[in-house]
Design an enzyme around this catalytic site. Structure first.
Site, mmCIF file in Angstrom:
data_model
loop_
_atom_site.group_PDB
_atom_site.id
_atom_site.type_symbol
_atom_site.label_atom_id
_atom_site.label_comp_id
_atom_site.label_asym_id
_atom_site.label_seq_id
_atom_site.Cartn_x
_atom_site.Cartn_y
_atom_site.Cartn_z
ATOM 1 N N ASP A 1 -17.356 6.568 0.293
ATOM 2 C CA ASP A 1 -16.027 6.502 0.993
ATOM 3 C C ASP A 1 -16.207 8.016 1.348
ATOM 4 O OD1 ASP A 1 -13.167 5.945 1.314
ATOM 5 O OD2 ASP A 1 -12.472 6.753 -0.952
ATOM 6 N N HIS B 1 -7.648 0.971 -6.310
ATOM 7 C CA HIS B 1 -7.127 -0.028 -5.036
ATOM 8 C C HIS B 1 -8.201 -1.635 -5.334
ATOM 9 C CE1 HIS B 1 -7.354 -1.391 -0.951
ATOM 10 N NE2 HIS B 1 -8.130 -0.479 -0.507
ATOM 11 N N CYS C 1 -16.199 1.499 1.345
ATOM 12 C CA CYS C 1 -15.310 0.461 1.615
ATOM 13 C C CYS C 1 -14.704 0.938 3.094
ATOM 14 C CB CYS C 1 -14.220 0.764 0.454
ATOM 15 S SG CYS C 1 -14.166 3.137 0.531
ATOM 16 N N ARG D 1 -13.130 -8.584 2.050
ATOM 17 C CA ARG D 1 -11.673 -8.158 1.519
ATOM 18 C C ARG D 1 -10.970 -9.383 2.015
ATOM 19 N NH1 ARG D 1 -10.192 -3.391 1.955
ATOM 20 N NH2 ARG D 1 -7.892 -4.153 1.112
ATOM 21 N N GLN E 1 -10.084 -3.905 -3.165
ATOM 22 C CA GLN E 1 -11.614 -3.363 -2.288
ATOM 23 C C GLN E 1 -12.353 -3.480 -3.440
ATOM 24 O OE1 GLN E 1 -12.037 -1.624 0.430
ATOM 25 N NE2 GLN E 1 -13.905 -2.366 -0.010
ATOM 26 N N ARG F 1 1.471 -0.797 0.524
ATOM 27 C CA ARG F 1 0.495 -0.056 -0.065
ATOM 28 C C ARG F 1 0.693 1.361 0.195
ATOM 29 N NH1 ARG F 1 -4.983 1.794 3.941
ATOM 30 N NH2 ARG F 1 -5.684 0.375 1.968
HETATM 31 N N1 CP Z 1 -11.359 -0.460 3.060
HETATM 32 C C1 CP Z 1 -9.961 -0.567 3.398
HETATM 33 O O1 CP Z 1 -9.308 -0.499 2.172
HETATM 34 O O2 CP Z 1 -9.699 0.024 4.367
HETATM 35 P P1 CP Z 1 -8.315 0.295 5.418
HETATM 36 O O3 CP Z 1 -7.641 1.373 4.600
HETATM 37 O O4 CP Z 1 -8.181 -0.365 6.802
HETATM 38 O O5 CP Z 1 -7.332 -0.950 5.053
HETATM 39 N N1 NVA Z 2 -10.087 6.916 -0.894
HETATM 40 C C1 NVA Z 2 -9.551 6.163 0.772
HETATM 41 C C2 NVA Z 2 -9.800 4.824 0.628
HETATM 42 C C3 NVA Z 2 -9.371 4.331 2.106
HETATM 43 C C4 NVA Z 2 -10.103 2.328 1.844
HETATM 44 C C5 NVA Z 2 -8.343 6.256 0.598
HETATM 45 O O1 NVA Z 2 -7.681 6.419 -0.460
HETATM 46 O O2 NVA Z 2 -8.089 7.152 1.531
#
Ligand code: CP
Ligand code: NVA
Length: 309
Positions: free
Chosen positions: A227, A135, A267, A295, A138, A108
């Site tokens: 989101d 993502h 999400c 997930r 997700q 990530r």
């Molecule tokens: N939805 C998601 O990716 O959650 P986290 O940021 O907690 O991993």
């Molecule tokens: N759009 C959000 C998604 C988190 C899972 C972010 O990037 O923070």
């Protein structure tokens, strides 16, 4: 990559429809097995996975770590201060070193280029656990959740309300592969990446609409999706965005306009009272927790796929 059937999982549209449907099918099978309490299916036995996190996480970290463990493997969490990719050490060095210890690298990161560089230099499969651009894990979990709750993904109408962000880009790239109706309702100036919209449209698979009118957009939706308005890396813009995004909150009224069949998805993490009301997230047609659970199941199938298992 090491063997011909080893692949990275970076963008949904890197795969054809049959492969995506296969992964989703596998996710359902392995989910059923795990839910039955069965603990003898251990395809990842003797395997390790390095998980690089340049940003915070609950779902991604815990679902990958737990899922990999339940299927026999061992996952290693590397937090923002551990590797400091690109700062303490170049990405191409990180990729080559971790490939010598691990069977999978999951990451990530902020810049999308970082995941591309990791994949380029790694000799093991790399899985995208979110970048500023997309993502994909997700949206695979979301597709699985829709199959379970709506009954299918093909032919449905998914209406995303909010910022045209990484989540939207993955929805668009899914729409380039599987036919459904995707609508993104966002404030002017917060539209998704134009090139990605074009790519999804040019695939000629799905109906894709980008609009600034959430009330019109949600009509006849099968799913209304929200989101956060300020993603990770944009938190200093949060108060400005709260002004600009007025009228884009998913509240009871908007869900009413969507109609009785509409499910609510998010999400997570959610900011209740900001992009969504507490009432909507707690309503019976909100499927955010099954979505979060999925997930793990979607990713288990993704990991089986990239390892050629
Ligand atoms: N939805 C998601 O990716 O959650 P986290 O940021 O907690 O991993
Ligand atoms: N759009 C959000 C998604 C988190 C899972 C972010 O990037 O923070």
């Amino acid at each position: 990559k090491g063997t011909a059937n080893q692949k990275d999982f970076l963008h949904i549209n890197d795969f054809d429809k049959a492969t995506i449907l296969n992964i989703l099918d596998r996710a359902r099978q392995v989910k059923e097995l795990l839910k039955s309490g069965e603990r003898t299916y251990l395809p990842f036995k003797g395997k390790t996975m390095a998980m690089i996190f340049a940003k915070p996480s609950m779902r991604t970290r815990v679902s990958f770590e737990t899922g990999f463990y339940l299927l026999g493997g061992h996952a290693i969490y590397l937090g923002p201060s551990d590797i400091q990719m690109g700062k303490r050490e170049e990405t191409r060095d990180v990729a080559r070193v971790l490939s010598r210890y691990n069977d999978i690298i999951m990451a990530r990161v902020f810049a999308h280029q970082d995941i591309l560089d990791l994949a380029k230099y790694a000799t093991v499969p790399v899985i995208n656990g979110l970048t500023d651009y997309n993502h994909p894990c997700q949206i695979m979990a979301d597709a699985l959740t829709m199959i379970e709750h709506v009954g299918q993904l093909e032919g449905t109408k998914v209406v995303y309300v909010g910022d045209g962000n990484n989540i939207v880009h993955s929805w668009l790239l899914l729409a380039a592969v599987i036919p459904f109706h995707f609508v993104c309702a966002c404030p002017k100036g917060f539209e998704p990446d134009q090139e990605t919209v074009e790519k999804a449209r040019q695939a000629g698979v799905s109906k894709i609409e980008i609009t600034n009118d959430p009330k019109e957009a949600v009509r006849d939706a099968d799913v209304v999706y929200a989101d956060v308005w300020a993603s990770m890396g944009q938190k200093e813009e949060a108060s400005h965005r709260r002004q600009v995004f007025q009228g884009f909150q998913v509240d009871e009224q908007l869900m009413k306009l969507a109609g009785k069949k509409a499910y609510f998805m998010h999400c997570l993490p959610a900011e209740r009272g900001v992009e969504v009301t507490d009432g909507v997230i707690e309503a019976p047609n909100s499927i955010v927790f099954p979505q979060a659970e999925n997930r793990m199941h979607a990713q288990n199938a993704i990991m089986l796929h990239v390892l050629g298992l």
